[in-house]
Scaffold this active site. Structure first.
Site, mmCIF file in Angstrom:
data_model
loop_
_atom_site.group_PDB
_atom_site.id
_atom_site.type_symbol
_atom_site.label_atom_id
_atom_site.label_comp_id
_atom_site.label_asym_id
_atom_site.label_seq_id
_atom_site.Cartn_x
_atom_site.Cartn_y
_atom_site.Cartn_z
ATOM 1 C CG ASP A 123 31.816 20.283 -78.967
ATOM 2 O OD1 ASP A 123 30.642 20.268 -78.544
ATOM 3 O OD2 ASP A 123 32.714 19.561 -78.508
ATOM 4 C CG ASP A 142 28.852 20.341 -74.386
ATOM 5 O OD1 ASP A 142 28.407 19.180 -74.244
ATOM 6 O OD2 ASP A 142 29.707 20.640 -75.249
#
Length: 170
Positions: A123, A142
């Site tokens: 991330d 995401d």
């Protein structure tokens, strides 16, 4: 066979591949340019910050001892298989549903690759939201999943309204 494929949601599989490629290219760039927890300020509310997510959304179950890697990997595999099946059965004309399924498929595949290759999800998109604070870091996969889910909801509302309109006519 090809003509049949062109009439289903699989005709838009390029969208899933686009999400997967953009996700993986961006993650490779982060892995090559950042050390864990390195951060680059872009604006007052946005940073690029490399973090590892060993859990699911919002790091759910991230510190559960390792079993969650395989649990979330299994869920992602099932999601990829189901979404592929649903795309093969969904008419291409259901555009919101087809786009939604393909965005979710690309995102699920991107995060699945990370879990298998690294044992965690990479991330790096790090936002601060006024009056809330820091939002948990996320990635392009995401974004595909969230935007895809929104498209699926839009499709559900459209079909519900069409069904109600048809019921009112009778």
């Amino acid at each position: 066979m090809i003509a049949q494929y062109k009439q289903t949601g699989l005709a838009w599989i390029w969208l899933a591949l686009l999400v997967l490629i953009a996700d993986q290219v961006s993650k490779i760039a982060v892995l090559q340019s950042f050390q864990l927890y390195d951060s680059v300020k872009i604006t007052e509310f946005f940073n690029l910050t490399y973090v590892r997510n060993y859990g699911a959304a919002f790091s759910f179950l991230a510190d559960s001892g390792g079993w969650q890697r395989w649990f979330f990997t299994l869920i992602a595999v099932v999601a990829v298989v189901l979404l592929s099946y649903w795309l093969a059965k969904t008419p291409k004309k259901q555009i919101w549903l087809v786009i939604g399924f393909n965005l979710i498929l690309g995102g699920a595949a991107g995060n699945l690759y990370d879990r298998v290759a690294y044992g965690y999800v990479v991330d790096f998109l790090d936002f601060t939201i006024p009056l809330y604070g820091r939002w948990p870091a996320f990635n392009i996969a995401d974004m595909g999943i969230v935007i895809g889910a929104a498209c699926v909801l839009i499709d559900a509302f459209i079909h519900q309204n069409k069904q109600q309109a048809n019921e009112n006519k009778t």
